[in-house]
Design an enzyme around this catalytic site. Structure first.
Site, PDB file in Angstrom:
ATOM      1  N   PHE A 247      -1.467   4.616  -3.724  1.00 11.58           N
ATOM      2  CA  PHE A 247      -2.051   5.957  -3.805  1.00 11.58           C
ATOM      3  C   PHE A 247      -0.997   6.905  -4.363  1.00 11.58           C
ATOM      4  O   PHE A 247       0.162   6.842  -3.968  1.00 11.58           O
ATOM      5  CB  PHE A 247      -2.423   6.466  -2.405  1.00 11.58           C
ATOM      6  CG  PHE A 247      -3.726   5.979  -1.858  1.00 11.58           C
ATOM      7  CD1 PHE A 247      -4.471   5.008  -2.506  1.00 11.58           C
ATOM      8  CD2 PHE A 247      -4.228   6.492  -0.658  1.00 11.58           C
ATOM      9  CE1 PHE A 247      -5.688   4.558  -1.983  1.00 11.58           C
ATOM     10  CE2 PHE A 247      -5.432   6.056  -0.130  1.00 11.58           C
ATOM     11  CZ  PHE A 247      -6.169   5.089  -0.790  1.00 11.58           C
TER      12      PHE A 247
ATOM     13  N   MET B  95       0.816  -1.208   0.000  1.00 12.41           N
ATOM     14  CA  MET B  95       0.000   0.000   0.000  1.00 12.41           C
ATOM     15  C   MET B  95       0.849   1.257   0.000  1.00 12.41           C
ATOM     16  O   MET B  95       0.759   2.072   0.919  1.00 12.41           O
ATOM     17  CB  MET B  95      -0.924   0.008   1.209  1.00 12.41           C
ATOM     18  CG  MET B  95      -0.247  -0.115   2.528  1.00 12.41           C
ATOM     19  SD  MET B  95      -0.915  -1.430   3.515  1.00 12.41           S
ATOM     20  CE  MET B  95       0.653  -1.998   4.135  1.00 12.41           C
ATOM     21  N   PRO B  96       1.671   1.418  -1.006  1.00 13.11           N
ATOM     22  CA  PRO B  96       2.561   2.588  -1.048  1.00 13.11           C
ATOM     23  C   PRO B  96       1.783   3.891  -1.262  1.00 13.11           C
ATOM     24  O   PRO B  96       0.693   3.895  -1.824  1.00 13.11           O
ATOM     25  CB  PRO B  96       3.450   2.313  -2.267  1.00 13.11           C
ATOM     26  CG  PRO B  96       3.254   0.869  -2.608  1.00 13.11           C
ATOM     27  CD  PRO B  96       1.875   0.525  -2.140  1.00 13.11           C
ATOM     28  N   ILE B  97       2.397   4.963  -0.781  1.00 14.86           N
ATOM     29  CA  ILE B  97       1.905   6.310  -1.040  1.00 14.86           C
ATOM     30  C   ILE B  97       3.021   7.058  -1.771  1.00 14.86           C
ATOM     31  O   ILE B  97       4.144   7.111  -1.289  1.00 14.86           O
ATOM     32  CB  ILE B  97       1.577   7.055   0.274  1.00 14.86           C
ATOM     33  CG1 ILE B  97       0.482   6.329   1.059  1.00 14.86           C
ATOM     34  CG2 ILE B  97       1.155   8.497  -0.023  1.00 14.86           C
ATOM     35  CD1 ILE B  97       0.290   6.870   2.478  1.00 14.86           C
TER      36      ILE B  97
END
Lengths: 82, 82, 82, 82, 82, 82
Positions: free
Chosen positions: D48, D1-3
C-alpha cells in the site's frame, strides 16, 4: 491513552456520494474507541481517533493508483469467470 | 535529523477564525525545532516539522466526534457546578 | 487535543551513551507541550506526545543510511576546508 | 504487506503548476512498490502506498516555514558566491 | 483498503504483565477491522492494521511522561475527595 | 524535502533470518530516494526515509494477525487447487 489513526480513501459508501459522511465518521470513532475499551480496558475518554481521507489518486495498490488497480482486478476476475 | 509531526484540529484561536494562521504555524515550527535543539543538540537545519490540520469531524475523543465530546464535558462541568 | 509525534535517531547526546535518556524525553515532552499551549492555547492536559527512537540503520538521508551520509558530508567539508 | 507513506510539499515540478500531477503520483506509486518488490521480494499487490501533499506553510525546516528557509539558504549561497 | 494504526503504551491489562498479549493484539485487529467493515463496507481482507507499543517513558501527556501525569491526576483526585 | 515512512513486517527474505538486513535497508533507502529524485526532481539530500519493522503479531490483515491470515489464504489456495 491510545491514538488510533484511520486512513481511508475519500469515497462514498453509496454511488451518489464521493465522501465519508459525518455519521459514518462518528460510527468509526465510536466503534474503534469501544474496541480499545473492551480489549485493553482503556477508558473512552483516554482514546484519540484521527481519520484521514485520502484522495484515490494518492493511494497506491499493486503498484498502481487504487482505482486502476481495482479495475484490473475486476477485469481479471471477470475474465476468469468466463 | 528529527521529524516532528503535529496534528491539530482545524480551528482558530479566536472566534472569528476557523483555521490556524500562517504566523501560528511559523511559531509552532520555530518552537518545536528549538526544543529539539535545546534538549538533544539537533541543529535547526536538520529538523523537519509537518503540521496536519484535521477537520473536527475527523477527530474523535471519548468515543465521540471532538466537538460533541467537548460539549458534553462542558455540560457536565456546568451541571456539577450547580 | 494535539498529537505530536517526534521521530529521532536512537543516539546519545554524549559519546558514552547511545540512547536518549528519560530526562531528555521528559524535557522534549514538556517543551513541545508548552509550545502548543503558548502558540495555540492548547491546555497541557489535552496534548499527547509520542517519541519514536529509530535505529540509525533504519534512517535514511541523502539516499544513504544516516551514519554513512553524515560521514560523507563530514569528509566533504574537511576536503573543502583544505 | 508493506505500507509506504510519502509526504511531499504541495508544489509542481514546473513553474506553471503548484501541485503534483496524477501521472507523477502514479510514477511514485509504481516506483516505490517496485523497490519493495526488488529488495524484499514483496509482491506488488501486497504493498500500500499513501501520498500526502503538505501545504508549504505547514512544512518546517531550519526552524522556519519551508519556503522561507529555502529563500535564506539561496540568499546565503549567493552571498558566498560573491 | 483502509490502514489503521494503533498506538498504545506498552503495558499489561493485569498487574503481572507489562505488555499487550498476542491474544489482545488479535482481538484489536479483529475488532477494528470489523468496525471498518460494518461502517464503510470495507472487506476484511482489504484492511491493514498496525499496532505500535510505545514505552511509557516515550509517551507524554499533560506536559509530563505519562506515568508521572497519571500519578499527579490520581493524587489530585484523592486530595479532592477528602 | 520529502519524508518517506516504510512499514514492513520484521521478517527475513530467506528462511534462515527473521529480520531485514542492513544491506536491504540501505537498498530500500537508496531506491525510494532515487524514485523521489527521478519523479519529482527532489535532490537526494533533501529526502528523509524512516523504516519501521513491525512484529508479525502487531500486523493485522483480513481481521487476523498477518501470519494467521497468510496461512488461511495459502490453505484456501491449496484447497482450490485440488
Amino acid at each position: 491513552m491510545p491514538i488510533v489513526n484511520i486512513q481511508v480513501t475519500r469515497e462514498g459508501t453509496t454511488p451518489d456520494r464521493d465522501y465519508v459522511t459525518a455519521e459514518e465518521k462518528a460510527a468509526l470513532i465510536k466503534g474503534v474507541s469501544e474496541v480499545l475499551r473492551d480489549v485493553l480496558n482503556k477508558p473512552l475518554e483516554s482514546t484519540f481517533v484521527v481519520i484521514e481521507e485520502v484522495d484515490t489518486d494518492n493511494w497506491g495498490w499493486g503498484g498502481l493508483p487504487a482505482l486502476e488497480y481495482r479495475r484490473r482486478v475486476a477485469a481479471k476476475k471477470e475474465a476468469e469467470g468466463k
